[in-house]
Design a protein around this motif. Structure first.
Motif, mmCIF file in Angstrom:
data_model
loop_
_atom_site.group_PDB
_atom_site.id
_atom_site.type_symbol
_atom_site.label_atom_id
_atom_site.label_comp_id
_atom_site.label_asym_id
_atom_site.label_seq_id
_atom_site.Cartn_x
_atom_site.Cartn_y
_atom_site.Cartn_z
ATOM 1 N N ARG A 60 0.850 -1.139 -0.010
ATOM 2 C CA ARG A 60 0.032 0.166 0.092
ATOM 3 C C ARG A 60 0.900 1.328 0.158
ATOM 4 N NH1 ARG A 60 1.357 1.165 4.604
ATOM 5 N NH2 ARG A 60 1.104 -0.175 6.717
ATOM 6 N N PRO A 61 1.715 1.386 -1.180
ATOM 7 C CA PRO A 61 2.465 2.508 -1.221
ATOM 8 C C PRO A 61 1.776 3.879 -1.382
ATOM 9 C CG PRO A 61 2.564 1.606 -3.248
ATOM 10 C CD PRO A 61 1.518 0.744 -2.440
ATOM 11 N N THR A 62 2.555 4.835 -0.913
ATOM 12 C CA THR A 62 1.870 6.223 -1.182
ATOM 13 C C THR A 62 2.468 6.901 -2.694
ATOM 14 O OG1 THR A 62 3.677 6.766 -0.120
ATOM 15 C CG2 THR A 62 1.581 7.107 1.119
ATOM 16 N N ILE A 63 1.898 7.901 -2.790
ATOM 17 C CA ILE A 63 2.101 8.444 -4.301
ATOM 18 C C ILE A 63 3.304 8.651 -4.730
ATOM 19 C CG2 ILE A 63 2.000 10.990 -3.783
ATOM 20 C CD1 ILE A 63 0.053 10.932 -6.482
ATOM 21 N N ASP A 64 4.461 9.006 -3.688
ATOM 22 C CA ASP A 64 5.798 9.198 -3.799
ATOM 23 C C ASP A 64 6.496 7.941 -4.299
ATOM 24 O OD1 ASP A 64 5.004 8.611 -1.315
ATOM 25 O OD2 ASP A 64 7.116 8.891 -0.507
ATOM 26 N N TYR A 65 6.008 6.856 -4.160
ATOM 27 C CA TYR A 65 6.626 5.536 -4.383
ATOM 28 C C TYR A 65 6.784 5.501 -6.239
ATOM 29 C CZ TYR A 65 6.714 3.252 -0.117
ATOM 30 O OH TYR A 65 7.166 2.893 1.146
ATOM 31 N N PHE A 66 5.761 6.326 -6.720
ATOM 32 C CA PHE A 66 5.832 6.246 -8.136
ATOM 33 C C PHE A 66 7.156 6.606 -8.668
ATOM 34 C CE2 PHE A 66 5.334 8.406 -12.184
ATOM 35 C CZ PHE A 66 4.870 7.438 -13.149
ATOM 36 N N LEU A 107 -3.634 4.891 -10.491
ATOM 37 C CA LEU A 107 -4.369 5.560 -9.256
ATOM 38 C C LEU A 107 -4.518 4.697 -8.130
ATOM 39 C CD1 LEU A 107 -5.056 8.657 -9.478
ATOM 40 C CD2 LEU A 107 -7.670 7.819 -9.739
ATOM 41 N N LEU A 108 -5.165 3.620 -8.229
ATOM 42 C CA LEU A 108 -5.147 2.442 -7.376
ATOM 43 C C LEU A 108 -3.899 2.078 -6.770
ATOM 44 C CD1 LEU A 108 -7.736 -0.128 -8.800
ATOM 45 C CD2 LEU A 108 -7.997 1.172 -6.552
ATOM 46 N N ALA A 109 -2.865 1.962 -7.639
ATOM 47 C CA ALA A 109 -1.723 1.216 -6.864
ATOM 48 C C ALA A 109 -0.994 2.526 -6.020
ATOM 49 C CB ALA A 109 -0.726 1.006 -8.247
ATOM 50 N N TYR A 110 -1.134 3.797 -6.680
ATOM 51 C CA TYR A 110 -0.154 4.809 -5.604
ATOM 52 C C TYR A 110 -0.787 5.574 -4.713
ATOM 53 C CZ TYR A 110 3.767 3.244 -8.713
ATOM 54 O OH TYR A 110 4.810 2.490 -9.191
ATOM 55 N N THR A 111 -2.448 5.525 -4.968
ATOM 56 C CA THR A 111 -3.063 6.313 -3.936
ATOM 57 C C THR A 111 -4.192 5.613 -3.248
ATOM 58 O OG1 THR A 111 -4.738 6.901 -5.802
ATOM 59 C CG2 THR A 111 -2.900 8.347 -5.597
ATOM 60 N N GLY A 112 -4.361 4.298 -3.651
ATOM 61 C CA GLY A 112 -5.313 3.318 -3.084
ATOM 62 C C GLY A 112 -5.253 3.202 -1.554
ATOM 63 N N SER A 113 -3.875 3.850 -0.844
ATOM 64 C CA SER A 113 -3.821 3.577 0.614
ATOM 65 C C SER A 113 -4.535 4.587 1.187
ATOM 66 C CB SER A 113 -2.030 3.586 0.709
ATOM 67 O OG SER A 113 -1.920 4.785 0.355
ATOM 68 N N TYR A 144 -9.633 3.265 3.071
ATOM 69 C CA TYR A 144 -9.773 1.785 3.897
ATOM 70 C C TYR A 144 -9.983 0.653 2.793
ATOM 71 C CZ TYR A 144 -10.829 -2.199 6.542
ATOM 72 O OH TYR A 144 -10.894 -3.518 7.042
ATOM 73 N N VAL A 145 -11.122 0.995 2.176
ATOM 74 C CA VAL A 145 -11.666 0.072 1.420
ATOM 75 C C VAL A 145 -10.798 -0.425 0.125
ATOM 76 C CG1 VAL A 145 -12.821 1.659 -0.367
ATOM 77 C CG2 VAL A 145 -13.688 -0.720 -0.095
ATOM 78 N N THR A 146 -9.860 0.523 -0.409
ATOM 79 C CA THR A 146 -8.755 0.028 -1.469
ATOM 80 C C THR A 146 -7.687 -0.436 -0.724
ATOM 81 O OG1 THR A 146 -8.424 2.392 -1.595
ATOM 82 C CG2 THR A 146 -9.738 1.230 -3.330
ATOM 83 N N ARG A 147 -7.187 0.101 0.533
ATOM 84 C CA ARG A 147 -6.207 -0.259 1.270
ATOM 85 C C ARG A 147 -5.834 -1.585 1.605
ATOM 86 N NH1 ARG A 147 -6.105 3.789 4.711
ATOM 87 N NH2 ARG A 147 -6.698 2.519 6.744
ATOM 88 N N VAL A 148 -7.094 -2.264 2.253
ATOM 89 C CA VAL A 148 -7.100 -3.608 2.297
ATOM 90 C C VAL A 148 -6.850 -4.462 1.481
ATOM 91 C CG1 VAL A 148 -8.473 -3.394 4.676
ATOM 92 C CG2 VAL A 148 -9.689 -3.502 2.443
#
Lengths: 666, 649
Positions: free
Chosen positions: A274-280, A350-356, A359-363
């Motif tokens: 569940r990375p954050t956007i900076d992981y891009f 968008l899901l990959a980097y902001t899904g965190s 909660y619903v996408t983070r899990v």
């Protein structure tokens, strides 16, 4: 002229076939390297990371299917009793059914399990070719697509990690997700042909059973093209698509109702991917910021290539319609695949980097959507690269331009080679004599000062010492208590392949039963003072098996005494200094514990009478029933959110079994 | 290649120059911080310990005896200082001592200033070399930028000035300038160029003896070729004058070194790279950290420069430009030294891998013409959109490599990851809280900057210095041995393991396979033979540390364990007395000769220039495992009670 054309066409076809054959041969060779037949047919399950956990799921599913024709059960052997197959393996049901089916035709379950992994590898070029066909790619482009999928499969760090670590069902789902989009695209394009809609129905219902999270990856592109074409579709086509959806929902009935019943045990926790956007940016530069979030090593060369080339292709397609006189004409001129791939690329990224964020996408471990993103964007990338790599494009180049191109290739080549070597260390020439240095300098490692520590990322059998340990524990444990196992894979292996009651396995179990996992309670197993004793008593722990060195736990000489070492001391067995007892209140003994069943005996008190009730150190579950003429009640516990079992009234001999009655909250 | 290019305006050139140099200065000052230079502690880099030890010893010898070499009885049971092992430290010493004497700055501060000045000068010198090779301003600035990139991010170059091989790094870029000046002098002779060439060559040889190895083939080759082609115009006298000046300016260290050449011992360990390392370096694959400077290779700049220089030379050759020969000889020869001489017995001692640095710097200068020839709008405009797109994709794929090199140069540019919340951040079971702070990592390990010697090492030095008993200290970690030598008054058996001197036989930890390390009996003999009194261990060594019959544990400071040796021997192999050892001087009091031989044998290495007074003379006594032998003393006719051994030069 016509003859010349035909000759050219023949040559092109020959070249294509030769190229395709070569790529497939390379892919298969790599598949056999990474999933060696010696492992597949060894009758021992693949052991790496999550495979160990999944083998446990499969074993339990096999057993409960044999006994009750169900895919879930009450497993008293793991975490002091929990609902196996109810919550944790909703993404593995198809594999469980696959093994059950092959078992029915006398294939060894471990071979069936391993074969599934190999099959997923072998499907890659086939599905890539199919996707190319569905999206109407030319021959050259299809060939490039097969190459891109194959390279992504083996040499993109995350895609490799996904299939290596045991997320094999997601690896297959990601491929099939793109196939499903291709089938939907063709169903909408060719309204008269039934085969696409039938294929779509089959693939989506399989996906619904196989891995529900893929719906998140393909929802946006599927909806986008459906909405775009909704007006043009006839009633029958709408109905057919609704039918596909209905079939998919139906397929989820295999696991969904049970999962819903047990959902209240789930925790709002998430640990991985569940990375954050900076992981891009980190990904773009091959930097490993957190192995938990993006896999142990970051190598994104192929991913970046398909994303960049795919984006340029989409831009070209979109630009084709820009000069049209009207919006309708623009839409007509624009390639009809543009919207689908734009929606797929944008939504998955968008899901990959902001899904965190949610909660619903983070899990759902949103970074996983990188796989369908990469495989999907490979389609427009193949279109563009297929065009760019035409020999005619390169023939007319000036000498300096050719040299420049060669120079640029020479500068890129080491990156590719290092990508390959990272995943195939056995062919690496490196002596790896600097592992110690590598691990010491984390930031320097991040900066590429040393390569990230790595190990052979190919599938292995369980290590030999695990069998020796199992033999030893089988001889010593019996019904005398449980075994805390620190190593994740070892814990799952023991749980899956023996009747040893294990407190261990996956630490990140996001449901209440994880309270019985010592290393979940504290990552280092550090329970100060009496807390450790209290834990050991609460779960009737007889042995503690350590692999990583947790000094603060292993030096608790007041609670643990050393018994035996395995694997040259790398795994150590300690016996607890308490007298473990499965009876929390009352006296008695557990005669046996098997899947869905616990047999026990209650001893009379000093007065010769049986107590009114006894309490057992097994987790309570609402579907448990008791014989003869007794009932099960829940005993709440401050340190365990599930609570334990009370047998009322106590019987000299009793049997607790799973009644599979889900009418009440279990 | 030589076609005139539209030249940039002077203002633009200056702007580009200042931007590039500004970046260089910023990174160099980040890596070598003034606060660290001012501190009384040396840099942590391991070779810096050796070179500071050498600098201090030679400064003492110069002030006390007026010589630049001498006998140090307190290292390796007596070894010649300033003779063979430190022929790579002359310019560094002259600089440090000069600054120290001229400005009154502390010697250690002047010593630490050298890497800073050298690093700041490096790209400027290479820019000058580019101009001397007649590169136009655009090409020269391109070379300048490439040199900055390589100086800061190529792992071999970076290792050199980070660890303390600063003299070789300095000699490398000075060699490029010397070669360029020599070429310019041959083609356009003038007194000014002659003087500049002679001076640069002399300084380069002073900086490091292997400047000779770098330059011998390119300079002689260019000279011979020029002679054959333009016989009439070859300034023979000037060339020989250059050679004589360069030789003359280095005779002060060369002559004594040659005088004691027999003391040289083969001891090549690190940097032993065979031809296959050329490929693995290109692929940035680490084979053996000992050979490629303890880092995974970072060679984008190096191989970019080498490939581009190859294309430049190819172009020059077509145009019959005489620079191609110098370039091909200089790069080819240095690459040969780097990747082939490890295969030649006797030449391994040169630590061959070091020669990738001059090869790279030569290539960086010569890469510029080709790079500039393809970095033109015309070329780009002539490409089809498809090829442009291909090029852009390829460049995009190179970007992470460039970024990786930048991060390698300045790891601090990477925002440090916040602690990754896995289990640690999860809610715990109520009632079982045992909060545990998870420290992500040791932040001190996250820089490439030159740091001062850690306090723990200085604490150890203070402890060792206070130890009361006489006898030598065996030190396992070699940099620690050098540090203890120059920060304490104790006699050390340790330090740099491959000194190319026979005297390193007194170093117990010189080679892992040394029989004295692997046999308790030999170890016991070693301890007595060299009068070892204490042992300082850093890395665990079971064979040594389990010998409780020989050692008793005394103290632990940080990772270092100090053991006291149990034997009761002293500095006398035969006879008895009291010894006081100073640089160039061993004083013996209350001497009692061996009753049978009437001789006395000191456990100090023999050196033929040592003289005994009054009324005594020395002779060599052979010992096992050590070709140098110990000093034997006999009276003329009888041994005096008190005598002095002093270096008679």
């Amino acid at each position: 002229m016509g003859g010349e054309q035909a000759t050219l066409e023949r040559r092109s076809r020959r070249l294509f076939r030769g190229g395709l054959l070569a790529v497939v041969a390379l892919h298969v060779t790599l598949a056999l390297y990474f999933v060696p037949p010696s492992v597949v047919f060894s009758k021992k399950p693949i052991y790496d990371i999550d495979y160990a956990l999944h083998w446990y799921h499969v074993e339990r599913a096999l057993e409960s299917w044999r006994g009750a024709h169900k895919l879930w059960s009450y497993d008293p052997h793991v975490l002091a009793g929990h609902a196996a197959g109810a919550l944790e393996d909703v993404s593995f049901k198809a594999v469980e059914l696959w093994v059950i089916a092959l078992r029915a035709v006398n294939v060894h379950p471990a071979v069936a399990f391993n074969l599934f992994a190999l099959l997923v590898h072998l499907l890659v070029p086939l599905l890539a070719y199919l996707v190319g066909h569905l999206f109407r790619l030319e021959r050259r482009q299809r060939l490039v697509l097969v190459v891109l999928w194959s390279m992504l499969w083996y040499f993109d760090s995350f895609v490799h990690w996904v299939w290596f670590c045991g997320m094999i069902s997601w690896a297959l789902a990601s491929q099939l997700g793109i196939v499903a989009l291709g089938l939907l695209y063709r169903s909408l394009e060719e309204k008269t042909k039934k085969r696409y809609i039938i294929g779509l129905a089959l693939v989506t219902s399989f996906l619904a059973l196989h891995h529900p999270f893929i719906a998140l990856s393909i929802a946006a592109p599927a909806l986008a093209i459906y909405i775009r074409d909704a007006r043009r579709l006839g009633l029958r086509r709408h109905a057919a698509l609704v039918g596909c959806l209905a079939l998919s929902v139906l397929a989820t009935m295999v696991w969904l109702p049970t999962a819903m019943k047990f959902a209240h045990y789930m925790l709002k926790e998430d640990s991985f991917l569940r990375p954050t956007i900076d992981y891009f940016l980190y990904d773009l530069f091959d930097l490993t910021r957190s192995p938990d979030q993006t896999g142990p090593t970051t190598r994104t060369m192929w991913r970046v290539l398909v994303l960049a080339a795919g984006s340029v292709c989409l831009w070209r397609w979109w630009r084709a319609g820009r000069t049209a006189a009207s919006a309708a004409a623009a839409a007509e001129a624009r390639d009809r695949r543009t919207l689908l791939f734009f929606a797929l690329g944008a939504s998955t990224l968008l899901l990959a980097y902001t899904g965190s964020v949610l909660y619903v996408t983070r899990v759902t471990q949103p970074y996983r959507h990188i796989v369908p993103m990469a495989l999907g964007m490979a389609v427009p990338a193949a279109v563009l690269l297929g065009d760019l790599l035409r020999p005619t494009q390169l023939r007319g180049l000036s000498r300096p331009a050719k040299l420049l191109l060669v120079f640029a290739v020479l500068m890129v080549l080491p990156r590719f080679v290092r990508n390959v070597l990272l995943f195939m260390p056995s062919i690496e020439i490196s002596k790896r004599d600097t592992d110690q240095m590598r691990s010491r300098h984390s930031r320097l490692r991040l900066a590429g000062y040393f390569d990230s520590p790595t190990y052979e990322m190919r599938q292995r059998k369980p290590p030999k010492y695990a069998y020796r340990l199992r033999r030893w524990l089988n001889r010593h444990v019996g019904q005398s208590g449980r075994v805390v196992v620190e190593d994740y894979m070892l814990g799952e292996f023991l749980a899956a392949t023996s009747k040893i009651p294990v407190l261990g396995g996956l630490k990140q179990r996001s449901f209440h039963h994880g309270d019985a996992h010592l290393f979940r309670v504290d990552p280092g197993g550090v329970l100060p003072g009496k807390q450790l004793e209290s834990y050991l008593e609460r779960y009737a722990v007889r042995y503690v098996v350590m692999t990583k060195l947790y000094k603060q736990l292993e030096w608790r000489k007041d609670m643990l005494k050393f018994r035996k070492a395995f694997d040259r001391g790398r795994t150590r067995v300690y016996e607890t200094r308490i007298k473990p007892d499965y009876f929390k209140r009352g006296k008695g003994r557990i005669i046996s514990q098997t899947l869905n069943r616990i047999d026990g005996e209650v001893f009379a008190g000093d007065d010769g009478k049986l107590p009114a009730s006894v309490e057992l150190r097994f987790h309570w579950m609402g579907t448990l029933r008791c014989l003869p003429a007794c009932r099960i009640e829940r005993v709440p516990d401050n340190d365990d959110r599930v609570g334990f079992i009370r047998v009322v009234p106590a019987r000299p001999r009793f049997t607790i079994y799973n009644g599979y009655d889900l009418s009440k909250r279990p | 290649m030589t076609a005139p290019k539209p030249s940039n305006s002077k203002a633009t050139r200056l702007a580009i120059f200042f931007v590039i140099y500004g970046l260089h200065v910023a990174v160099v000052f980040h890596a070598i911080r003034p606060s660290v230079i001012e501190s009384p502690l040396n840099y942590e880099g391991v070779d810096y310990q050796t070179h500071l030890e050498q600098t201090k010893t030679i400064a003492y010898l110069l002030e006390r005896y007026g010589h630049l070499w001498g006998y140090d009885p307190n290292l390796l049971a007596g070894q010649p200082a300033g003779l063979i092992f430190d022929v790579d430290n002359k310019l560094h010493f002259l600089f440090s001592y000069g600054i120290h004497r001229l400005t009154g700055a502390r010697l250690i501060v002047a010593f630490k200033l050298f890497p800073l000045i050298s690093s700041l000068l490096a790209p400027l010198i290479l820019l000058l070399a580019a101009r001397m090779l007649r590169l136009d301003w655009r090409q020269s600035l391109c070379a300048f930028g490439l040199c900055v990139f390589i100086w800061l991010s190529d792992h071999a170059t970076r290792f050199m000035w980070g660890v303390g091989m600063i003299s070789f790094a300095t000699a490398s870029y000075l060699s490029v300038l010397a070669a360029a000046l020599f070429f310019r002098y041959l083609t356009e002779p003038s007194i000014r160029r002659l003087a500049a060439t002679a001076l640069t060559l002399a300084i380069a040889l002073n900086a490091h003896v292997w400047a000779f190895a770098i330059l011998v083939v390119p300079l002689i080759g260019t000279y011979v070729w020029h002679w054959r082609k333009c016989e009439d115009k070859t300034p023979h006298i000037g060339v020989w004058a250059i050679a004589l000046v360069a030789l003359g300016a280095n005779l002060y260290w060369l002559a004594p070194a040659l005088r004691f050449f027999k003391l040289v011992a083969p001891s090549g360990i690190v940097g032993q790279t065979g031809p296959w390392y050329l490929l693995t370096d290109y692929l940035e694959v680490l084979i053996n950290a000992f050979n490629t400077f303890f880092s995974s290779p970072h060679t984008l700049g190096r191989f970019g420069a080498l490939f581009a220089a190859f294309l430049t030379l190819r172009s020059m050759r077509r145009e019959d430009d005489p620079r191609w020969r110098l370039g091909a000889l200089a790069i080819g020869w240095s690459l040969f030294l780097a990747f082939f001489i490890a295969l030649i017995p006797g030449l391994r001692e040169m630590e061959p891998y070091r020669f990738v640095v001059p090869a790279t710097l030569f290539a960086a200068v010569l890469a510029a013409p080709w790079l500039c020839s393809v970095a033109t709008r015309e070329l780009y405009a002539g490409l089809s959109p498809a090829v442009r797109a291909l090029l852009i994709f390829l460049l995009l794929l190179v970007v992470p490599r460039v970024a990786g090199h930048i991060f390698y140069a300045v790891p601090e540019l990477i925002p440090y990851p916040s602690s990754t919340a896995t289990l640690h951040a999860l809610p715990r079971v109520p009632g079982l809280q045992s909060p545990q702070q998870v420290m992500a990592t040791d932040l001190s390990q996250t820089t490439h900057s030159l740091r001062p010697v850690p306090e723990i090492a200085m604490k150890l030095a203070r402890y060792i210095d206070r130890l009361p008993e006489e006898g030598r200290i065996v030190v396992q970690h070699w940099a620690l041995g050098e540090l203890l030598r120059h920060t304490t008054n104790k006699s050390i058996l340790g330090g740099f393991p491959d000194r190319r001197l026979k005297h390193e036989a007194a170093h117990l930890f010189r080679r892992p396979q040394d029989p004295r390390l692997n046999s308790a009996t030999e170890l016991a003999h070693y301890l007595v033979r060299y009068n070892a009194r204490y042992l300082v261990m850093t890395d665990f060594h079971a064979v040594i540390e389990f010998q409780r019959r020989l050692f008793e544990f005394k103290h632990k400071i940080g990772p270092h364990r100090i053991y006291r040796v149990r034997h009761r021997g002293n500095y006398f192999m035969r006879g008895n007395g009291n010894v006081r050892a100073l640089i160039n001087r061993i004083e013996v009091r209350d001497a009692v000769a061996h009753k049978d031989t009437q001789q006395l044998v000191l456990r100090f290495h023999y050196l033929r220039t040592m003289r005994c007074r009054p009324r005594c003379r020395i002779f060599r006594v052979g010992i096992p495992f050590d070709d140098v032998g110990f000093i034997g003393v006999e009276g003329t006719p009888t041994l005096p009670r008190t005598f002095i051994l002093e270096n008679g030069y």
